[in-house]
Scaffold this motif. Sequence first.
Motif, PDB file in Angstrom:
ATOM      1  N   ALA A   1      12.215  10.572   6.492  1.00 42.20           N
ATOM      2  CA  ALA A   1      12.158  10.638   7.935  1.00 42.20           C
ATOM      3  C   ALA A   1      11.439   8.781   7.451  1.00 42.20           C
ATOM      4  O   ALA A   1      11.878   8.075   8.670  1.00 42.20           O
ATOM      5  N   ALA A   2      10.759   8.485   6.748  1.00 39.65           N
ATOM      6  CA  ALA A   2      10.284   6.880   7.121  1.00 39.65           C
ATOM      7  C   ALA A   2      11.405   6.397   6.602  1.00 39.65           C
ATOM      8  O   ALA A   2      11.728   5.205   7.745  1.00 39.65           O
ATOM      9  N   THR A   3      12.484   6.474   6.363  1.00 41.99           N
ATOM     10  CA  THR A   3      13.400   5.590   6.741  1.00 41.99           C
ATOM     11  C   THR A   3      13.203   5.063   7.496  1.00 41.99           C
ATOM     12  O   THR A   3      14.039   4.177   8.053  1.00 41.99           O
ATOM     13  N   PRO A   4      14.462   5.872   8.846  1.00 46.84           N
ATOM     14  CA  PRO A   4      15.059   5.584   9.971  1.00 46.84           C
ATOM     15  C   PRO A   4      13.122   5.345  10.887  1.00 46.84           C
ATOM     16  O   PRO A   4      13.344   4.405  11.711  1.00 46.84           O
TER      17      PRO A   4
ATOM     18  N   TYR B   1      18.281  -1.659   0.600  1.00 43.89           N
ATOM     19  CA  TYR B   1      18.518  -0.951   0.110  1.00 43.89           C
ATOM     20  C   TYR B   1      16.568   0.142   0.082  1.00 43.89           C
ATOM     21  O   TYR B   1      15.940  -0.941  -0.611  1.00 43.89           O
ATOM     22  N   ASP B   2      17.391   1.208   0.419  1.00 41.40           N
ATOM     23  CA  ASP B   2      15.381   2.228  -0.358  1.00 41.40           C
ATOM     24  C   ASP B   2      15.417   2.758  -1.121  1.00 41.40           C
ATOM     25  O   ASP B   2      16.479   3.239  -1.206  1.00 41.40           O
ATOM     26  N   ALA B   3      15.092   2.020  -2.273  1.00 36.47           N
ATOM     27  CA  ALA B   3      15.044   2.290  -3.689  1.00 36.47           C
ATOM     28  C   ALA B   3      13.857   3.478  -4.091  1.00 36.47           C
ATOM     29  O   ALA B   3      13.616   2.649  -5.260  1.00 36.47           O
ATOM     30  N   SER B   4      12.977   3.710  -2.765  1.00 36.74           N
ATOM     31  CA  SER B   4      12.196   4.293  -3.123  1.00 36.74           C
ATOM     32  C   SER B   4      11.968   6.112  -4.177  1.00 36.74           C
ATOM     33  O   SER B   4      11.434   5.984  -4.784  1.00 36.74           O
ATOM     34  N   HIS B   5      13.390   6.109  -5.164  1.00 37.57           N
ATOM     35  CA  HIS B   5      13.948   6.869  -5.794  1.00 37.57           C
ATOM     36  C   HIS B   5      13.973   6.267  -6.914  1.00 37.57           C
ATOM     37  O   HIS B   5      14.216   7.127  -7.817  1.00 37.57           O
ATOM     38  N   CYS B   6      14.321   5.150  -7.397  1.00 37.00           N
ATOM     39  CA  CYS B   6      14.682   4.094  -8.655  1.00 37.00           C
ATOM     40  C   CYS B   6      14.108   3.699  -9.368  1.00 37.00           C
ATOM     41  O   CYS B   6      14.336   2.352  -9.641  1.00 37.00           O
TER      42      CYS B   6
ATOM     43  N   ASN C   1       0.794  -1.093   0.053  1.00 32.51           N
ATOM     44  CA  ASN C   1      -0.120   0.164   0.051  1.00 32.51           C
ATOM     45  C   ASN C   1       0.708   1.475   0.035  1.00 32.51           C
ATOM     46  O   ASN C   1       0.455   2.181  -0.652  1.00 32.51           O
ATOM     47  N   ASN C   2       2.416   0.997   0.569  1.00 34.58           N
ATOM     48  CA  ASN C   2       3.021   2.585   0.433  1.00 34.58           C
ATOM     49  C   ASN C   2       4.773   2.083   0.425  1.00 34.58           C
ATOM     50  O   ASN C   2       4.377   1.095   0.353  1.00 34.58           O
ATOM     51  N   GLY C   3       5.824   2.452   0.398  1.00 35.49           N
ATOM     52  CA  GLY C   3       6.693   2.492   0.227  1.00 35.49           C
ATOM     53  C   GLY C   3       7.521   2.740   1.955  1.00 35.49           C
ATOM     54  O   GLY C   3       8.054   1.191   1.774  1.00 35.49           O
ATOM     55  N   THR C   4       6.392   3.106   3.103  1.00 37.66           N
ATOM     56  CA  THR C   4       6.832   2.833   4.360  1.00 37.66           C
ATOM     57  C   THR C   4       6.782   1.111   4.478  1.00 37.66           C
ATOM     58  O   THR C   4       7.247   0.606   5.232  1.00 37.66           O
ATOM     59  N   SER C   5       5.431   1.000   4.545  1.00 45.38           N
ATOM     60  CA  SER C   5       5.199  -0.076   4.289  1.00 45.38           C
ATOM     61  C   SER C   5       6.091  -1.256   4.030  1.00 45.38           C
ATOM     62  O   SER C   5       6.351  -2.647   4.586  1.00 45.38           O
ATOM     63  N   ALA C   6       6.373  -0.504   2.539  1.00 43.63           N
ATOM     64  CA  ALA C   6       8.161  -2.051   2.378  1.00 43.63           C
ATOM     65  C   ALA C   6       8.716  -2.039   3.527  1.00 43.63           C
ATOM     66  O   ALA C   6       9.405  -3.281   3.383  1.00 43.63           O
ATOM     67  N   LEU C   7       9.194  -0.657   4.100  1.00 41.92           N
ATOM     68  CA  LEU C   7      10.538  -0.378   4.385  1.00 41.92           C
ATOM     69  C   LEU C   7       9.949  -1.806   5.676  1.00 41.92           C
ATOM     70  O   LEU C   7      10.988  -2.719   6.492  1.00 41.92           O
ATOM     71  N   GLN C   8       8.779  -1.492   6.008  1.00 44.43           N
ATOM     72  CA  GLN C   8       8.289  -2.482   8.114  1.00 44.43           C
ATOM     73  C   GLN C   8       8.652  -3.509   7.574  1.00 44.43           C
ATOM     74  O   GLN C   8       9.102  -4.208   8.206  1.00 44.43           O
TER      75      GLN C   8
ATOM     76  N   PHE D   1      10.789   0.022  -2.859  1.00 40.30           N
ATOM     77  CA  PHE D   1      10.157   1.437  -3.586  1.00 40.30           C
ATOM     78  C   PHE D   1       8.722   1.988  -3.097  1.00 40.30           C
ATOM     79  O   PHE D   1       7.784   1.430  -2.209  1.00 40.30           O
ATOM     80  N   SER D   2       8.854   3.235  -3.857  1.00 43.24           N
ATOM     81  CA  SER D   2       7.767   3.811  -3.315  1.00 43.24           C
ATOM     82  C   SER D   2       6.780   4.332  -4.330  1.00 43.24           C
ATOM     83  O   SER D   2       7.482   4.831  -5.456  1.00 43.24           O
ATOM     84  N   PHE D   3       5.575   4.121  -4.723  1.00 43.98           N
ATOM     85  CA  PHE D   3       4.519   4.986  -5.699  1.00 43.98           C
ATOM     86  C   PHE D   3       4.209   5.665  -4.988  1.00 43.98           C
ATOM     87  O   PHE D   3       2.942   5.902  -5.944  1.00 43.98           O
ATOM     88  N   HIS D   4       4.003   6.823  -4.576  1.00 41.30           N
ATOM     89  CA  HIS D   4       3.873   7.712  -4.051  1.00 41.30           C
ATOM     90  C   HIS D   4       3.463   8.673  -4.868  1.00 41.30           C
ATOM     91  O   HIS D   4       4.256   8.807  -5.595  1.00 41.30           O
ATOM     92  N   ALA D   5       2.646   9.501  -5.149  1.00 39.10           N
ATOM     93  CA  ALA D   5       2.129  10.508  -6.225  1.00 39.10           C
ATOM     94  C   ALA D   5       3.076  11.115  -6.284  1.00 39.10           C
ATOM     95  O   ALA D   5       2.912  11.688  -7.206  1.00 39.10           O
ATOM     96  N   THR D   6       4.346  11.589  -5.537  1.00 35.82           N
ATOM     97  CA  THR D   6       5.521  12.666  -6.206  1.00 35.82           C
ATOM     98  C   THR D   6       6.798  11.940  -6.948  1.00 35.82           C
ATOM     99  O   THR D   6       7.449  12.524  -7.115  1.00 35.82           O
ATOM    100  N   LYS D   7       6.091  10.705  -6.162  1.00 33.94           N
ATOM    101  CA  LYS D   7       7.391  10.142  -7.716  1.00 33.94           C
ATOM    102  C   LYS D   7       7.534   9.955  -8.680  1.00 33.94           C
ATOM    103  O   LYS D   7       6.363  10.314  -9.581  1.00 33.94           O
ATOM    104  N   ILE D   8       8.718   9.611  -9.766  1.00 34.30           N
ATOM    105  CA  ILE D   8       8.334   9.916 -10.792  1.00 34.30           C
ATOM    106  C   ILE D   8       7.860   8.635 -11.700  1.00 34.30           C
ATOM    107  O   ILE D   8       5.901   8.950 -12.014  1.00 34.30           O
TER     108      ILE D   8
HETATM  109  C1  LIG Z   1      14.027   7.647   0.344  1.00 34.90           C
HETATM  110  C2  LIG Z   1      12.304   7.267   1.450  1.00 34.90           C
HETATM  111  N1  LIG Z   1      12.152   6.564   1.576  1.00 34.90           N
HETATM  112  C3  LIG Z   1      10.820   5.942   2.234  1.00 34.90           C
HETATM  113  C4  LIG Z   1       9.613   6.776   1.406  1.00 34.90           C
HETATM  114  C5  LIG Z   1       8.265   6.519   1.859  1.00 34.90           C
HETATM  115  O1  LIG Z   1       7.909   5.874   1.415  1.00 34.90           O
HETATM  116  P1  LIG Z   1       5.708   6.588   0.890  1.00 34.90           P
HETATM  117  O2  LIG Z   1       5.214   7.443   1.355  1.00 34.90           O
HETATM  118  O3  LIG Z   1       5.620   5.715  -0.270  1.00 34.90           O
HETATM  119  O4  LIG Z   1       5.152   5.756   1.884  1.00 34.90           O
HETATM  120  C6  LIG Z   1      10.170   7.880   0.430  1.00 34.90           C
HETATM  121  C7  LIG Z   1       9.007   9.291  -0.208  1.00 34.90           C
HETATM  122  O5  LIG Z   1       8.061   8.822   0.547  1.00 34.90           O
HETATM  123  C8  LIG Z   1      11.196   8.452   0.555  1.00 34.90           C
HETATM  124  O6  LIG Z   1      11.694   9.247  -0.122  1.00 34.90           O
END
Ligand SMILES: Cc1ncc(COP(=O)(O)O)c(C=O)c1O
Length: 378
Positions: free
Chosen positions: A88-91, A157-162, A61-68, A181-188
């Motif tokens: 902020a999501a990374t730490p 690897y946090d590849a949210s931007h990749c 559902n989002n990139g933060t969940s992927a890291l979790q 990976f993050s597929f948030h609205a602001t990502k490419i």
């Molecule tokens: C480096 C990085 N990690 C994690 C996230 C979290 O992704 P999301 O917003 O999809 O939860 C983002 C972006 O929002 C990000 O730029």
Amino acid sequence: MKPFSKPIYITRPLLPNREAVYRKIDEIFDSQWLTNNGPQHKHFEKVLVDYLQVSQLSLLNNGTSALQLACQALRLSGEVITTPFTFAATPHVLYWNNIKPVFCDIEENSWNIDPDKIESLITPSTSAILPVHVFGNPCNTESIKKIAERYGLKVIYDASHCFGIKINGQGIGTFGNISTFSFHATKIFNTIEGGALTCNDPTIKMRVDLAKNFGFQGEESVIVPGINAKMNEFQAAVGLLVLNIIEAEMEKRKKLTRIYQERLNEIKGITFLDKIDKKVDYNYYNFVIRVNKDKYGKSRDELYEELKKYNVFARKYFYPLCSEFQCYKNYPSSSSENLPIAEKVSAEVLSLPLYGNLTDGEVNKICDLISLIGVKLQ
Ligand SMILES: Cc1ncc(COP(=O)(O)O)c(C=O)c1O
């Protein structure tokens, strides 16, 4: 020079064709399947595996969940070494997994975690390294791999931007134990909100797929304490449509990036990441400059404020550092002595507007403004 007549933001979401979205909505309504691994989800997962050139992928559902879920699937605990120059999501995901983030300084030229500074932060409690490919510029994966192997650590690897990035033709999501990976609205690439976790190990994917749906295996059996991190059918449908236009978007951003690079190269005190390795297929997600006050005549903050007066809304990514957040600033690894490069870079970076619908003329005018603002105070 006159301000822009309308606000120019740092990005605009990549939107698929409206009629195509309506047709997808019809498909979803006809299927009467809104979430829980429906036909859109199944199809999207399959095509993404091919597009990203990975072997295993779970939609989330989002990139933060992927890291979790990455932390959960790898059974991480204790301490994890990461970068403070990130979102902020990374730490935060480490904290939410009861893991202590340990901040490592970054490289001056790549803005990624500095592999030479990782080893001195390793303790008996360290379970993993969590580097971020900042702004899509790949980390030094070779050196990180060697350290991880030497100390028996996992790598996420946090590849949210990749999205879409490859190194020597190899999908970036195949490096380390897991990539997110993050597929948030602001990502490419976006699915409105959304994300994915990629890996090479089918057991990890199985764990993630269980955990993202409360741990259900079949109708009556729950075998792990999972959570709800599922991507729904509307998100998956949008993802399928955005995938059709992503290459064109990258091309447009590449062209605009070239204009920024050529024009800003001429301005003293403005630098940018122009050393992205030739082996990398880059996605041109964003364009970030560094402002050297002594040479440019104005600080990053002054430039940021001045641009606003002309209706240009740049953003200070990443500022402040995560190690400067209230919740982490008292950690020993957050000290200025530990993070001199990160503190310097974070005080100087500015992300400029970049999206496919920006015109050449608009980028040129932003460059004119940067030139003018610098000269004004010199
Ligand atoms: C480096 C990085 N990690 C994690 C996230 C979290 O992704 P999301 O917003 O999809 O939860 C983002 C972006 O929002 C990000 O730029």
